[in-house]
Design a protein around this motif. Sequence first.
Motif, PDB file in Angstrom:
ATOM      1  N   PRO A  57      -1.713  -0.466  -4.559  1.00 23.32           N
ATOM      2  CA  PRO A  57      -1.566   0.509  -5.550  1.00 23.32           C
ATOM      3  C   PRO A  57      -0.264   0.700  -5.979  1.00 23.32           C
ATOM      4  O   PRO A  57       0.763   0.190  -5.630  1.00 23.32           O
ATOM      5  N   MET A  58      -0.269   1.388  -7.272  1.00 23.93           N
ATOM      6  CA  MET A  58       1.195   1.531  -7.829  1.00 23.93           C
ATOM      7  C   MET A  58       1.501   2.880  -8.294  1.00 23.93           C
ATOM      8  O   MET A  58       0.223   3.714  -8.401  1.00 23.93           O
ATOM      9  N   ALA A  59       2.496   3.374  -8.599  1.00 25.45           N
ATOM     10  CA  ALA A  59       2.889   4.597  -8.653  1.00 25.45           C
ATOM     11  C   ALA A  59       2.830   4.751 -10.276  1.00 25.45           C
ATOM     12  O   ALA A  59       3.228   3.864 -11.223  1.00 25.45           O
ATOM     13  N   TYR A  60       2.140   6.084 -10.744  1.00 26.56           N
ATOM     14  CA  TYR A  60       2.037   6.362 -12.100  1.00 26.56           C
ATOM     15  C   TYR A  60       2.871   7.570 -12.302  1.00 26.56           C
ATOM     16  O   TYR A  60       2.823   7.856 -13.492  1.00 26.56           O
ATOM     17  N   GLY A  61       3.443   8.221 -11.533  1.00 24.63           N
ATOM     18  CA  GLY A  61       4.362   9.291 -11.857  1.00 24.63           C
ATOM     19  C   GLY A  61       3.568  10.621 -12.496  1.00 24.63           C
ATOM     20  O   GLY A  61       4.085  11.278 -13.379  1.00 24.63           O
ATOM     21  N   ARG A  62       2.288  10.761 -12.147  1.00 21.49           N
ATOM     22  CA  ARG A  62       1.450  11.746 -12.700  1.00 21.49           C
ATOM     23  C   ARG A  62       1.018  12.605 -11.600  1.00 21.49           C
ATOM     24  O   ARG A  62       0.658  12.162 -10.510  1.00 21.49           O
ATOM     25  N   PRO A  63       0.786  14.015 -11.919  1.00 24.61           N
ATOM     26  CA  PRO A  63       0.004  15.021 -10.910  1.00 24.61           C
ATOM     27  C   PRO A  63      -1.325  14.413 -10.477  1.00 24.61           C
ATOM     28  O   PRO A  63      -2.032  13.801 -11.315  1.00 24.61           O
TER      29      PRO A  63
END
Length: 191
Positions: A57-63
């Motif tokens: 999994p990767m970070a998307y920076g979204r709520p």
Amino acid sequence: MEKIGEIIAVESSFIIAEGKMDTLPPLGSLVETRGNATYHFLVTRLFTESRNPGRLPMAYGRPLDLLKQEQPQLFELMRWSFRAVPVGQKQFLLPENLPEIHSLLYLTPYEELIRIFKNTSFIDALFCIDKEKVPERDDAIIYLIQKYISLLDESKREDELLRIANRIAFLLRDDYITLKRFIDILGEYAK
């Protein structure tokens, strides 16, 4: 009662069950199988992993709510699981055999949890869990005891906490650090 998971791996000292994101049992929950033989397990670990081998999994920076709307497939690719340790079958002896893979798991109903806690051998079975193999044992037991005490009428809580604390003091008499931790946390809960 709705199922909360399905056993997908069985070992002699624990099971792994897969559930859904919104229905995983909390740490310290008592879960059971139903049918010909009822087995009881203490939930000691929750985890999430990818269903696709090698996918990170990767970070998307979204709520989270926005991410669920924009990228719902991410959540379909996740596996929501928990590890649970057997604490007994019937008279809270460790079971001779474990349940089969694909057995369904349910949260133990409140009335049954109250009945189970009345049996002193249940508290003994909780502390038979090997702390070396299950480092989360103490936290899971504390959460389970707190859950149980919260189910009781206020008039019975103090006496029941004292009964449980006495048994824990007997079982942990050679482990002062762990005993002190239990007494401190449960003592705060009694106030």
